[in-house]
Design a protein around this motif. Structure first.
Motif, PDB file in Angstrom:
ATOM      1  N   UNK A 108       4.856   5.792   8.466  1.00 57.28           N
ATOM      2  CA  UNK A 108       5.420   5.140   7.189  1.00 57.28           C
ATOM      3  C   UNK A 108       6.194   5.912   6.655  1.00 57.28           C
ATOM      4  N   UNK A 109       6.285   6.965   6.841  1.00 54.44           N
ATOM      5  CA  UNK A 109       6.748   8.099   5.166  1.00 54.44           C
ATOM      6  C   UNK A 109       8.759   8.264   5.309  1.00 54.44           C
ATOM      7  N   UNK A 110       8.484   8.710   7.000  1.00 54.64           N
ATOM      8  CA  UNK A 110      10.292   8.972   7.687  1.00 54.64           C
ATOM      9  C   UNK A 110      10.692   7.364   7.397  1.00 54.64           C
ATOM     10  N   UNK A 111      10.246   6.420   8.693  1.00 55.33           N
ATOM     11  CA  UNK A 111      10.954   5.652   8.359  1.00 55.33           C
ATOM     12  C   UNK A 111      10.658   4.358   7.606  1.00 55.33           C
ATOM     13  N   UNK A 112       9.552   4.661   6.555  1.00 55.04           N
ATOM     14  CA  UNK A 112       9.713   3.227   5.629  1.00 55.04           C
ATOM     15  C   UNK A 112      10.358   3.935   4.756  1.00 55.04           C
ATOM     16  N   UNK A 113       9.955   4.868   3.916  1.00 51.61           N
ATOM     17  CA  UNK A 113      11.305   5.345   2.611  1.00 51.61           C
ATOM     18  C   UNK A 113      12.304   5.304   2.664  1.00 51.61           C
ATOM     19  N   UNK A 184       2.204  -2.300   9.895  1.00 50.97           N
ATOM     20  CA  UNK A 184       2.238  -3.345   9.037  1.00 50.97           C
ATOM     21  C   UNK A 184       2.163  -2.251   7.763  1.00 50.97           C
ATOM     22  N   UNK A 185       1.729  -1.444   7.386  1.00 56.02           N
ATOM     23  CA  UNK A 185       1.960  -0.528   6.061  1.00 56.02           C
ATOM     24  C   UNK A 185       3.126  -0.324   6.232  1.00 56.02           C
ATOM     25  N   UNK A 186       4.389   0.385   6.966  1.00 60.53           N
ATOM     26  CA  UNK A 186       5.053   0.519   7.485  1.00 60.53           C
ATOM     27  C   UNK A 186       6.302  -0.776   6.744  1.00 60.53           C
ATOM     28  N   UNK A 187       5.866  -1.731   6.513  1.00 60.33           N
ATOM     29  CA  UNK A 187       6.992  -2.530   6.346  1.00 60.33           C
ATOM     30  C   UNK A 187       6.518  -2.985   4.697  1.00 60.33           C
ATOM     31  N   UNK A 188       5.035  -2.576   3.907  1.00 60.61           N
ATOM     32  CA  UNK A 188       4.521  -2.798   2.672  1.00 60.61           C
ATOM     33  C   UNK A 188       5.408  -1.086   2.093  1.00 60.61           C
ATOM     34  N   UNK A 189       5.724  -0.184   2.497  1.00 61.71           N
ATOM     35  CA  UNK A 189       6.022   0.493   1.937  1.00 61.71           C
ATOM     36  C   UNK A 189       7.252   1.137   2.672  1.00 61.71           C
ATOM     37  N   UNK A 190       8.295   0.459   3.072  1.00 60.39           N
ATOM     38  CA  UNK A 190       9.365  -0.076   2.633  1.00 60.39           C
ATOM     39  C   UNK A 190       9.693  -1.300   2.045  1.00 60.39           C
ATOM     40  N   UNK A 191       8.788  -1.664   1.431  1.00 61.92           N
ATOM     41  CA  UNK A 191       9.766  -2.931   0.187  1.00 61.92           C
ATOM     42  C   UNK A 191       8.856  -2.822  -0.815  1.00 61.92           C
ATOM     43  N   UNK A 192       7.910  -2.033  -0.725  1.00 64.94           N
ATOM     44  CA  UNK A 192       7.963  -0.980  -2.315  1.00 64.94           C
ATOM     45  C   UNK A 192       8.388   0.099  -2.863  1.00 64.94           C
ATOM     46  N   UNK A 193       8.686   0.778  -1.589  1.00 63.49           N
ATOM     47  CA  UNK A 193      10.014   1.128  -2.396  1.00 63.49           C
ATOM     48  C   UNK A 193      11.553   0.924  -2.715  1.00 63.49           C
ATOM     49  N   UNK A 232       4.428   4.215  -3.813  1.00 60.55           N
ATOM     50  CA  UNK A 232       4.562   4.194  -2.582  1.00 60.55           C
ATOM     51  C   UNK A 232       3.137   5.819  -2.234  1.00 60.55           C
ATOM     52  N   UNK A 233       3.356   7.028  -2.870  1.00 54.97           N
ATOM     53  CA  UNK A 233       2.817   8.145  -2.933  1.00 54.97           C
ATOM     54  C   UNK A 233       1.203   6.881  -2.712  1.00 54.97           C
ATOM     55  N   UNK A 234       0.542   6.637  -3.888  1.00 53.43           N
ATOM     56  CA  UNK A 234       0.025   5.477  -3.843  1.00 53.43           C
ATOM     57  C   UNK A 234      -0.543   5.019  -2.817  1.00 53.43           C
ATOM     58  N   UNK A 235       0.139   4.218  -2.127  1.00 49.43           N
ATOM     59  CA  UNK A 235      -0.583   3.343  -1.343  1.00 49.43           C
ATOM     60  C   UNK A 235      -1.041   4.227  -0.351  1.00 49.43           C
ATOM     61  N   UNK A 292      -5.834  13.790  -4.324  1.00 56.12           N
ATOM     62  CA  UNK A 292      -5.074  13.936  -3.400  1.00 56.12           C
ATOM     63  C   UNK A 292      -3.607  13.772  -4.197  1.00 56.12           C
ATOM     64  N   UNK A 293      -4.019  11.599  -4.075  1.00 58.52           N
ATOM     65  CA  UNK A 293      -2.613  11.229  -4.935  1.00 58.52           C
ATOM     66  C   UNK A 293      -2.535  11.110  -6.134  1.00 58.52           C
ATOM     67  N   UNK A 294      -3.466  12.054  -6.310  1.00 59.95           N
ATOM     68  CA  UNK A 294      -3.564  11.768  -8.634  1.00 59.95           C
ATOM     69  C   UNK A 294      -2.618  13.413  -8.522  1.00 59.95           C
ATOM     70  N   UNK A 295      -3.381  14.399  -8.187  1.00 57.43           N
ATOM     71  CA  UNK A 295      -3.046  15.591  -8.334  1.00 57.43           C
ATOM     72  C   UNK A 295      -1.415  15.293  -7.700  1.00 57.43           C
TER      73      UNK A 295
END
Length: 307
Positions: A108-113, A184-193, A232-235, A292-295
């Motif tokens: 998710x991080x590498x490909x999606x972002x 599925x999450x990777x697709x969401x991360x891509x669109x959100x980014x 993206x970090x929130x998701x 952790x996300x909030x921080x």
């Protein structure tokens, strides 16, 4: 910051008890676990009564919950109907699912972002349209269909991978299942980014950085990307718990004996102790991931400060 963390930890206490109580009540209405334990033949009344007393099922539900939570705080998550302590099942299952989740999050991080940044910077161009169509296809296909197709093509027909993961479940064996789990999450991360990059690209601070003559790479990495990563970090933070709890389909397809496999077995066999025990740990993981996300917000955006 310290007071904020303490306040958040205190807020997690009622959320934890509320979530575990809800799960406990839902599991207890799934059916009669004693009937499932006896198999196809009904238990005789004496045996059923003895089993109910042995597993504490003869007590009211509220008393069962209080007893269970009291045992949890001492590290006792109960005993499965096969006589094996739930903690042993956790010790075998959670490391496997954690490795699978790490692989999925890494995708998710590498490909999606990366795809999101490229399409956000080239919005409206052919590469943007192509990625949007691909992510739409991924979102439209259920995970069990994707997993079965990947297993059939890569594992059975072409022989590139083993159709089933070995009990050791090493990282190299979990690459393909992790990609399926993250699809599925990777697709969401891509669109959100992509959306976040495209919106912030027109912001005043980006125009100022460009007007100052900063290199394009620095403008994107130091200014544009950091502010665009907040949603993206929130998701991704919320997705950590979702991936660990939602890995049932992927683990069943690739025969991975992780958390999803144990949850499936516990639900099928109406094993209350197993299901509630695993979900209790998943609730804790989800709460800690959100903290952790909030921080991380303050790290990504220096303007955010916690009182």
């Amino acid at each position: 910051m310290g007071r904020y963390v303490i306040r958040r930890l205190l807020q997690m206490i009622p959320v934890f008890f509320g979530a575990t109580l809800l799960i406990f009540l839902m599991v207890n209405v799934m059916g009669d676990p004693i009937a499932g334990l006896c198999g196809d033949r009904a238990c005789d009344p004496a045996t059923a009564a003895r089993l109910r007393q042995e597993f504490g099922l003869d007590k009211p539900v509220w008393q069962q919950y209080l007893t269970y939570m009291g045992n949890v705080f001492t590290g006792d998550f109960g005993t499965a109907f096969n006589g094996q302590p739930v903690t042993e099942l956790m010790a075998n299952a959670f490391p496997v699912t954690i490795r699978l989740t790490l692989v999925a999050i890494l995708f998710e991080i590498v490909i999606g972002i990366s795809l999101g940044v490229v399409t956000g910077l080239k919005r409206g161009r052919p590469v943007d349209t192509t990625v949007l169509l691909l992510t739409l296809v991924v979102l439209s296909v259920p995970t069990f269909v994707t997993g079965l197709l990947v297993q059939l093509l890569l594992g059975v027909k072409w022989g590139w991978i083993d159709p089933a993961v070995s009990p050791a479940a090493t990282f190299d064996e979990l690459i393909v299942p992790g990609l399926v789990l993250a699809s599925v999450s990777l697709a969401y991360v891509t669109r959100l980014t992509r959306t976040s990059i495209a919106e912030n690209k027109r912001a005043d601070y980006v125009r100022t950085a460009v007007a100052k003559g900063l290199p394009r790479r620095r403008v994107v990495s130091r200014h544009l990307l950091r502010n665009s990563l907040i949603p993206v970090v929130t998701f991704i933070g919320a997705d950590v718990g979702a991936l660990m709890g939602g890995a049932i389909v992927t683990e069943r397809i690739f025969n991975i004996h992780g958390v999803g496999y144990q949850l499936y077995q516990g639900i099928v066999r109406q094993n209350t102790q197993t299901v509630v025990g695993f979900v209790t740990i998943l609730v804790l993981i989800f709460l800690l991931a959100n903290l952790l996300v909030d921080l991380l917000y303050a790290v990504l955006d220096p303007r955010i400060r916690y009182a």
